[in-house]
Motif scaffolding. Structure first.
Motif, PDB file in Angstrom:
ATOM      1  N   GLU A   1      -2.505  36.400  32.744  1.00  0.00           N
ATOM      2  CA  GLU A   1      -2.816  36.413  34.358  1.00  0.00           C
ATOM      3  C   GLU A   1      -1.023  37.009  34.793  1.00  0.00           C
ATOM      4  OE1 GLU A   1      -3.377  37.225  38.463  1.00  0.00           O
ATOM      5  OE2 GLU A   1      -4.282  36.694  36.465  1.00  0.00           O
ATOM      6  N   GLY A   2      -0.190  36.749  34.164  1.00  0.00           N
ATOM      7  CA  GLY A   2       1.154  37.519  34.546  1.00  0.00           C
ATOM      8  C   GLY A   2       1.436  38.563  33.823  1.00  0.00           C
ATOM      9  N   VAL A   3       0.781  38.766  32.654  1.00  0.00           N
ATOM     10  CA  VAL A   3       0.378  40.716  32.317  1.00  0.00           C
ATOM     11  C   VAL A   3      -0.064  41.134  32.677  1.00  0.00           C
ATOM     12  CG1 VAL A   3      -0.393  41.617  30.221  1.00  0.00           C
ATOM     13  CG2 VAL A   3       1.406  40.284  29.922  1.00  0.00           C
ATOM     14  N   ARG A   4      -1.266  40.657  33.630  1.00  0.00           N
ATOM     15  CA  ARG A   4      -2.388  41.680  34.271  1.00  0.00           C
ATOM     16  C   ARG A   4      -1.246  41.517  35.905  1.00  0.00           C
ATOM     17  NH1 ARG A   4      -4.655  41.862  38.568  1.00  0.00           N
ATOM     18  NH2 ARG A   4      -4.201  39.259  38.790  1.00  0.00           N
ATOM     19  N   LYS A   5      -0.809  40.934  36.257  1.00  0.00           N
ATOM     20  CA  LYS A   5       0.685  41.696  37.760  1.00  0.00           C
ATOM     21  C   LYS A   5       1.268  42.221  37.438  1.00  0.00           C
ATOM     22  CE  LYS A   5      -1.329  37.307  40.179  1.00  0.00           C
ATOM     23  NZ  LYS A   5      -0.292  35.648  40.991  1.00  0.00           N
ATOM     24  N   GLU A   6       1.763  41.828  35.856  1.00  0.00           N
ATOM     25  CA  GLU A   6       2.989  42.520  35.392  1.00  0.00           C
ATOM     26  C   GLU A   6       3.298  44.007  35.346  1.00  0.00           C
ATOM     27  OE1 GLU A   6       7.145  42.594  35.688  1.00  0.00           O
ATOM     28  OE2 GLU A   6       6.286  40.230  35.779  1.00  0.00           O
ATOM     29  N   PHE A   7       1.802  44.849  34.415  1.00  0.00           N
ATOM     30  CA  PHE A   7       1.888  46.286  33.764  1.00  0.00           C
ATOM     31  C   PHE A   7       0.432  46.408  34.417  1.00  0.00           C
ATOM     32  CE2 PHE A   7       4.970  43.841  30.556  1.00  0.00           C
ATOM     33  CZ  PHE A   7       5.806  44.669  30.973  1.00  0.00           C
ATOM     34  N   LEU A   8      -0.385  46.060  34.519  1.00  0.00           N
ATOM     35  CA  LEU A   8      -1.905  46.000  34.746  1.00  0.00           C
ATOM     36  C   LEU A   8      -2.411  46.338  36.425  1.00  0.00           C
ATOM     37  CD1 LEU A   8      -3.492  44.017  32.190  1.00  0.00           C
ATOM     38  CD2 LEU A   8      -2.644  46.638  32.041  1.00  0.00           C
ATOM     39  N   ASP A   9      -3.607  45.838  36.481  1.00  0.00           N
ATOM     40  CA  ASP A   9      -4.164  46.024  38.483  1.00  0.00           C
ATOM     41  C   ASP A   9      -5.222  45.261  38.048  1.00  0.00           C
ATOM     42  OD1 ASP A   9      -5.960  47.485  37.480  1.00  0.00           O
ATOM     43  OD2 ASP A   9      -5.050  49.066  38.502  1.00  0.00           O
ATOM     44  N   ASP A  10      -5.693  44.918  39.569  1.00  0.00           N
ATOM     45  CA  ASP A  10      -6.981  43.971  39.238  1.00  0.00           C
ATOM     46  C   ASP A  10      -8.066  44.435  38.671  1.00  0.00           C
ATOM     47  OD1 ASP A  10      -6.431  42.025  40.663  1.00  0.00           O
ATOM     48  OD2 ASP A  10      -6.341  43.050  42.776  1.00  0.00           O
ATOM     49  N   ASP A  11      -8.629  45.348  38.341  1.00  0.00           N
ATOM     50  CA  ASP A  11      -9.381  46.869  37.553  1.00  0.00           C
ATOM     51  C   ASP A  11      -9.474  46.515  36.025  1.00  0.00           C
ATOM     52  OD1 ASP A  11     -11.008  46.842  39.974  1.00  0.00           O
ATOM     53  OD2 ASP A  11     -10.093  49.131  39.921  1.00  0.00           O
ATOM     54  N   HIS A  12      -8.111  45.417  35.711  1.00  0.00           N
ATOM     55  CA  HIS A  12      -8.037  46.034  34.088  1.00  0.00           C
ATOM     56  C   HIS A  12      -7.614  43.994  34.197  1.00  0.00           C
ATOM     57  CE1 HIS A  12      -7.046  49.583  34.578  1.00  0.00           C
ATOM     58  NE2 HIS A  12      -7.235  50.375  33.874  1.00  0.00           N
ATOM     59  N   THR A  13      -8.395  43.805  33.003  1.00  0.00           N
ATOM     60  CA  THR A  13      -8.312  42.716  32.104  1.00  0.00           C
ATOM     61  C   THR A  13      -7.370  42.721  30.947  1.00  0.00           C
ATOM     62  OG1 THR A  13      -9.920  42.108  33.145  1.00  0.00           O
ATOM     63  CG2 THR A  13      -9.596  40.475  30.891  1.00  0.00           C
ATOM     64  N   PRO A  14      -5.850  41.723  30.247  1.00  0.00           N
ATOM     65  CA  PRO A  14      -6.027  42.220  29.420  1.00  0.00           C
ATOM     66  C   PRO A  14      -6.204  41.131  28.346  1.00  0.00           C
ATOM     67  CG  PRO A  14      -4.343  40.204  30.955  1.00  0.00           C
ATOM     68  CD  PRO A  14      -5.455  41.524  31.417  1.00  0.00           C
ATOM     69  N   LEU A  15      -6.907  41.501  26.957  1.00  0.00           N
ATOM     70  CA  LEU A  15      -6.958  41.326  26.024  1.00  0.00           C
ATOM     71  C   LEU A  15      -5.988  40.962  24.975  1.00  0.00           C
ATOM     72  CD1 LEU A  15     -10.135  44.214  24.677  1.00  0.00           C
ATOM     73  CD2 LEU A  15     -10.363  42.076  26.398  1.00  0.00           C
ATOM     74  N   MET A  16      -5.114  41.498  24.749  1.00  0.00           N
ATOM     75  CA  MET A  16      -4.501  41.095  23.630  1.00  0.00           C
ATOM     76  C   MET A  16      -3.382  42.640  23.641  1.00  0.00           C
ATOM     77  SD  MET A  16      -5.954  42.710  20.055  1.00  0.00           S
ATOM     78  CE  MET A  16      -7.964  42.349  20.143  1.00  0.00           C
ATOM     79  N   VAL A  17      -1.823  41.259  22.744  1.00  0.00           N
ATOM     80  CA  VAL A  17      -0.849  42.010  23.058  1.00  0.00           C
ATOM     81  C   VAL A  17      -0.244  42.281  20.885  1.00  0.00           C
ATOM     82  CG1 VAL A  17       1.827  42.280  22.803  1.00  0.00           C
ATOM     83  CG2 VAL A  17       0.485  41.241  25.002  1.00  0.00           C
ATOM     84  N   VAL A  18      -0.350  43.670  21.385  1.00  0.00           N
ATOM     85  CA  VAL A  18      -0.076  43.803  19.318  1.00  0.00           C
ATOM     86  C   VAL A  18       1.311  44.571  19.363  1.00  0.00           C
ATOM     87  CG1 VAL A  18      -1.495  45.672  17.475  1.00  0.00           C
ATOM     88  CG2 VAL A  18      -2.549  45.124  19.072  1.00  0.00           C
ATOM     89  N   ASN A  19       1.747  43.689  18.308  1.00  0.00           N
ATOM     90  CA  ASN A  19       3.251  44.691  17.721  1.00  0.00           C
ATOM     91  C   ASN A  19       2.272  45.723  16.880  1.00  0.00           C
ATOM     92  OD1 ASN A  19       4.512  42.846  19.282  1.00  0.00           O
ATOM     93  ND2 ASN A  19       4.904  41.572  17.939  1.00  0.00           N
ATOM     94  N   ILE A  20       3.821  46.735  16.357  1.00  0.00           N
ATOM     95  CA  ILE A  20       3.359  47.781  15.616  1.00  0.00           C
ATOM     96  C   ILE A  20       4.723  47.682  15.183  1.00  0.00           C
ATOM     97  CG2 ILE A  20       2.426  49.865  15.537  1.00  0.00           C
ATOM     98  CD1 ILE A  20       0.793  49.631  18.102  1.00  0.00           C
ATOM     99  N   GLY A  21       4.697  48.678  13.667  1.00  0.00           N
ATOM    100  CA  GLY A  21       5.745  49.079  13.311  1.00  0.00           C
ATOM    101  C   GLY A  21       5.123  48.620  11.026  1.00  0.00           C
TER     102      GLY A  21
END
Length: 196
Positions: free
Chosen positions: A153-173
């Motif tokens: 919920e924190g990530v949704r509020k910080e980076f997204l909006d009510d129409d988007h549901t965060p699924l995962m965070v992916v580190n890449i490199g």
């Protein structure tokens, strides 16, 4: 019977590929990300819906905001990864269906008019696309570190909006020193498959 895919490619994508917990400081370029998307966008989904949305966290300020929402065990690696992506499901994906699924353009209203139906379908199909994305990262010669340990919920509020549901965070490199844990066991064929 053998697979058609070259054994080296099989190793790159699956057998030797590992979840990375440390990374080198080699940057992940926009060209690499574009190449990954240009490959994985062809993965199948229901009605060719494409609910996956990817937020690339590149600025130091955005990274700091994201790290605050990560579980304690995921904070250091998220802070130091060359690139971090927030993968989310767009619950309004149906607006694109007349273009993306011209064989049945009325699917937008005939099947996906109700928000709960869209949310279920978006979650499942975006998860499929997330798996394709991880394999695409591997195809680019990079490692992925997917995580669900964060304040959704924190990530949704910080980076997204009510129409988007965060699924995962992916580190890449590129994987760093001691990047992976020993490989965990997998189920045997007979434990997974049933013939009826």
């Amino acid at each position: 019977m053998s697979l058609v895919l070259d054994p080296a490619a099989q190793d790159l994508l699956f057998r030797e590929a590992r979840t990375a917990n440390t990374f080198t400081d080699e940057p992940v370029t926009e060209e690499q990300v574009q190449a990954i998307y240009d490959l994985v966008k062809f993965g199948p989904t229901a009605f060719n819906q494409t609910p996956l949305r990817i937020t690339l966290v590149r600025s130091a300020e955005a990274r700091e905001r994201l790290v605050r929402h990560m579980a304690e065990g995921n904070q250091a690696k998220t802070a130091s990864a060359p690139l971090v992506a927030i993968l989310s499901a767009d619950n309004e994906f149906h607006e694109e269906l007349p273009t993306l699924f011209p064989a049945f353009p009325q699917a937008k209203d005939a099947i996906f008019a109700e928000r709960p139906v869209r949310e279920g379908s978006a979650s499942l199909n975006a998860a499929l696309q997330a798996a394709y994305f991880i394999v695409g990262v591997r195809a680019a010669g990079l490692a992925a570190g997917p995580m669900t340990g964060f304040d959704h919920e924190g990530v949704r509020k910080e980076f997204l909006d009510d129409d988007h549901t965060p699924l995962m965070v992916v580190n890449i490199g590129k994987p760093g020193e001691n990047a992976s844990y020993p490989r965990s066991p997998r189920l045997a064929y007979e434990d997974v498959f049933t013939t009826v």
